[in-house]
Design a protein around this motif. Structure first.
Motif, PDB file in Angstrom:
ATOM      1  N   VAL A   1       2.973  -9.402   4.363  1.00 47.38           N
ATOM      2  CA  VAL A   1       4.606  -8.441   4.380  1.00 47.38           C
ATOM      3  C   VAL A   1       4.652  -7.742   3.540  1.00 47.38           C
ATOM      4  N   GLU A   2       5.550  -6.652   3.887  1.00 44.81           N
ATOM      5  CA  GLU A   2       6.358  -5.410   3.548  1.00 44.81           C
ATOM      6  C   GLU A   2       7.759  -5.233   4.107  1.00 44.81           C
ATOM      7  N   PHE A   3       8.916  -5.778   3.273  1.00 45.57           N
ATOM      8  CA  PHE A   3      10.156  -4.717   3.467  1.00 45.57           C
ATOM      9  C   PHE A   3      10.572  -3.724   3.318  1.00 45.57           C
ATOM     10  N   LYS A   4      11.156  -2.757   4.230  1.00 45.23           N
ATOM     11  CA  LYS A   4      11.807  -1.421   4.201  1.00 45.23           C
ATOM     12  C   LYS A   4      13.178  -1.363   4.482  1.00 45.23           C
ATOM     13  N   GLU A   5      14.103  -1.063   3.296  1.00 41.54           N
ATOM     14  CA  GLU A   5      15.409  -1.273   3.343  1.00 41.54           C
ATOM     15  C   GLU A   5      15.818  -0.359   4.135  1.00 41.54           C
TER      16      GLU A   5
ATOM     17  N   LYS B   1       1.576   4.261   9.053  1.00 41.84           N
ATOM     18  CA  LYS B   1       0.631   3.863   7.479  1.00 41.84           C
ATOM     19  C   LYS B   1       0.779   3.042   7.259  1.00 41.84           C
ATOM     20  N   GLU B   2       1.840   1.291   7.217  1.00 44.50           N
ATOM     21  CA  GLU B   2       1.864   0.257   6.934  1.00 44.50           C
ATOM     22  C   GLU B   2       1.266  -0.633   8.296  1.00 44.50           C
ATOM     23  N   ILE B   3       1.557  -0.034   9.727  1.00 40.56           N
ATOM     24  CA  ILE B   3       1.428  -0.746  10.437  1.00 40.56           C
ATOM     25  C   ILE B   3      -0.639  -0.814  10.401  1.00 40.56           C
ATOM     26  N   ALA B   4      -1.034   0.122  10.663  1.00 41.04           N
ATOM     27  CA  ALA B   4      -2.418   0.738  11.104  1.00 41.04           C
ATOM     28  C   ALA B   4      -2.820   0.190   9.912  1.00 41.04           C
ATOM     29  N   ALA B   5      -2.483  -0.101   8.192  1.00 43.91           N
ATOM     30  CA  ALA B   5      -2.944  -0.441   7.154  1.00 43.91           C
ATOM     31  C   ALA B   5      -3.601  -2.299   7.457  1.00 43.91           C
ATOM     32  N   MET B   6      -2.710  -2.910   8.333  1.00 44.27           N
ATOM     33  CA  MET B   6      -1.975  -4.507   8.453  1.00 44.27           C
ATOM     34  C   MET B   6      -3.365  -5.084   9.455  1.00 44.27           C
TER      35      MET B   6
ATOM     36  N   GLY C   1       0.172  -8.725  10.317  1.00 44.81           N
ATOM     37  CA  GLY C   1       1.074  -8.819   8.897  1.00 44.81           C
ATOM     38  C   GLY C   1       2.305  -9.188   9.310  1.00 44.81           C
ATOM     39  N   HIS C   2       3.401  -8.873   8.834  1.00 45.51           N
ATOM     40  CA  HIS C   2       5.030  -9.355   8.915  1.00 45.51           C
ATOM     41  C   HIS C   2       5.948  -7.705   7.836  1.00 45.51           C
ATOM     42  N   ILE C   3       6.480  -7.072   8.586  1.00 44.56           N
ATOM     43  CA  ILE C   3       7.743  -6.027   8.041  1.00 44.56           C
ATOM     44  C   ILE C   3       9.396  -6.473   8.584  1.00 44.56           C
ATOM     45  N   PHE C   4       9.769  -6.353   7.598  1.00 47.68           N
ATOM     46  CA  PHE C   4      11.243  -6.895   7.781  1.00 47.68           C
ATOM     47  C   PHE C   4      11.944  -4.917   7.873  1.00 47.68           C
ATOM     48  N   ILE C   5      12.331  -4.475   8.838  1.00 49.38           N
ATOM     49  CA  ILE C   5      13.099  -3.756   8.219  1.00 49.38           C
ATOM     50  C   ILE C   5      14.559  -3.902   7.605  1.00 49.38           C
TER      51      ILE C   5
ATOM     52  N   ARG D   1      -4.943  -2.454   3.390  1.00 46.67           N
ATOM     53  CA  ARG D   1      -3.636  -2.176   2.062  1.00 46.67           C
ATOM     54  C   ARG D   1      -4.305  -3.350   1.377  1.00 46.67           C
ATOM     55  N   ILE D   2      -4.330  -3.079  -0.171  1.00 43.56           N
ATOM     56  CA  ILE D   2      -4.611  -3.659  -1.124  1.00 43.56           C
ATOM     57  C   ILE D   2      -3.267  -4.117  -1.791  1.00 43.56           C
ATOM     58  N   SER D   3      -3.085  -5.423  -2.012  1.00 41.95           N
ATOM     59  CA  SER D   3      -2.276  -6.601  -2.667  1.00 41.95           C
ATOM     60  C   SER D   3      -0.723  -5.621  -1.488  1.00 41.95           C
ATOM     61  N   SER D   4       0.595  -5.587  -2.171  1.00 46.86           N
ATOM     62  CA  SER D   4       1.388  -5.149  -1.585  1.00 46.86           C
ATOM     63  C   SER D   4       1.522  -3.057  -0.956  1.00 46.86           C
ATOM     64  N   LYS D   5       0.488  -2.410  -1.279  1.00 48.38           N
ATOM     65  CA  LYS D   5       0.689  -1.397  -1.209  1.00 48.38           C
ATOM     66  C   LYS D   5      -0.401  -0.835  -0.070  1.00 48.38           C
ATOM     67  N   SER D   6      -0.038   0.019   0.984  1.00 47.20           N
ATOM     68  CA  SER D   6      -0.869   0.563   2.373  1.00 47.20           C
ATOM     69  C   SER D   6      -1.158   1.505   1.078  1.00 47.20           C
ATOM     70  N   GLN D   7      -2.773   2.283   1.750  1.00 49.64           N
ATOM     71  CA  GLN D   7      -3.158   2.955   1.251  1.00 49.64           C
ATOM     72  C   GLN D   7      -4.281   3.525   1.952  1.00 49.64           C
ATOM     73  N   LEU D   8      -4.464   5.162   1.915  1.00 46.41           N
ATOM     74  CA  LEU D   8      -5.732   5.981   2.625  1.00 46.41           C
ATOM     75  C   LEU D   8      -6.905   4.893   1.953  1.00 46.41           C
ATOM     76  N   ALA D   9      -7.937   4.581   2.928  1.00 51.23           N
ATOM     77  CA  ALA D   9      -8.832   3.630   3.006  1.00 51.23           C
ATOM     78  C   ALA D   9     -10.662   5.330   2.448  1.00 51.23           C
ATOM     79  N   LYS D  10     -10.986   4.333   0.681  1.00 44.97           N
ATOM     80  CA  LYS D  10     -11.977   4.757   0.991  1.00 44.97           C
ATOM     81  C   LYS D  10     -13.480   4.939   1.446  1.00 44.97           C
TER      82      LYS D  10
END
Length: 191
Positions: A19-23, A34-39, A45-49, A119-128
């Motif tokens: 789950v990701e929220f964007k204000e 990056k959020e979509i690729a990570a999910m 997952g679900h993204i709400f803007i 996606r690690i926990s609630s963060k999307s990040q570059l993969a090692k």
């Protein structure tokens, strides 16, 4: 579940792996891609803007209705392989919101701008590199490795195959591919 039910459940749980929220609407493609690729790399997952990080509905102005197609275009143009998403505009409690459902990916890793994201926990990040290797190996079976070894042993030295990587095609011999995989992923020797 309906979008409203998913939103309400997401508000109760808050942001997390799926789950990701964007204000606000993203100003740049990277803020959503990056959020979509990570999910897609992980489990979907679900993204709400139009919802802030504290799960409050802030809504979006009506003139942003066209952003749904803009997001869909960003995804198809900038994420490789292209993940499957459902994106729509909806209204809840008098607020205009955008909902993006990212279906779980069918590929081990999804790349935005040529870079792998997780996606690690609630963060999307570059993969090692080791994360990419682990994800790749989760898609490779002992039979796949055995088939590749067999092809390398019976295929003439000048035969080539095409390998799809982060949005590119590479032509190499089977034995070269097997050697490259062994170098990049030593765990293959154990399979």
């Amino acid at each position: 579940m309906t979008i409203i039910e998913i939103l309400q459940a997401s508000q109760e749980l808050g942001e997390g792996l799926t789950v990701e929220f964007k204000e606000r609407l993203p100003k740049k493609d990277k803020d959503i891609c990056k959020e979509i690729a990570a999910m897609a790399t992980m489990s979907g997952g679900h993204i709400f803007i139009g919802v802030d990080d504290d799960t409050n509905l802030v809504g979006l102005p009506k003139e942003y209705f066209g952003y749904v197609s803009k997001i869909e275009n960003w995804v198809s143009d900038l994420i490789k392989p292209v993940p499957v998403i459902d994106c729509c505009w909806f209204k809840f409690s008098g607020k205009n919101l955008i909902y993006i459902y990212v279906k779980p990916g069918t590929h081990p890793v999804y790349y935005y701008d040529g870079r792998p994201f997780v996606r690690i926990s609630s963060k999307s990040q570059l993969a090692k590199p080791e994360e990419v290797g682990r994800l790749f190996l989760s898609y490779v079976s002992k039979d796949d490795i055995a088939d590749l070894k067999k092809m390398a042993s019976i295929t003439p030295a000048n035969s080539a195959i095409s390998v799809v990587g982060a949005g590119e095609f590479v032509f190499m011999r089977y034995d070269e591919l097997l050697e490259r995989l062994k170098n990049d992923f030593p765990i293959l020797e154990q399979k």
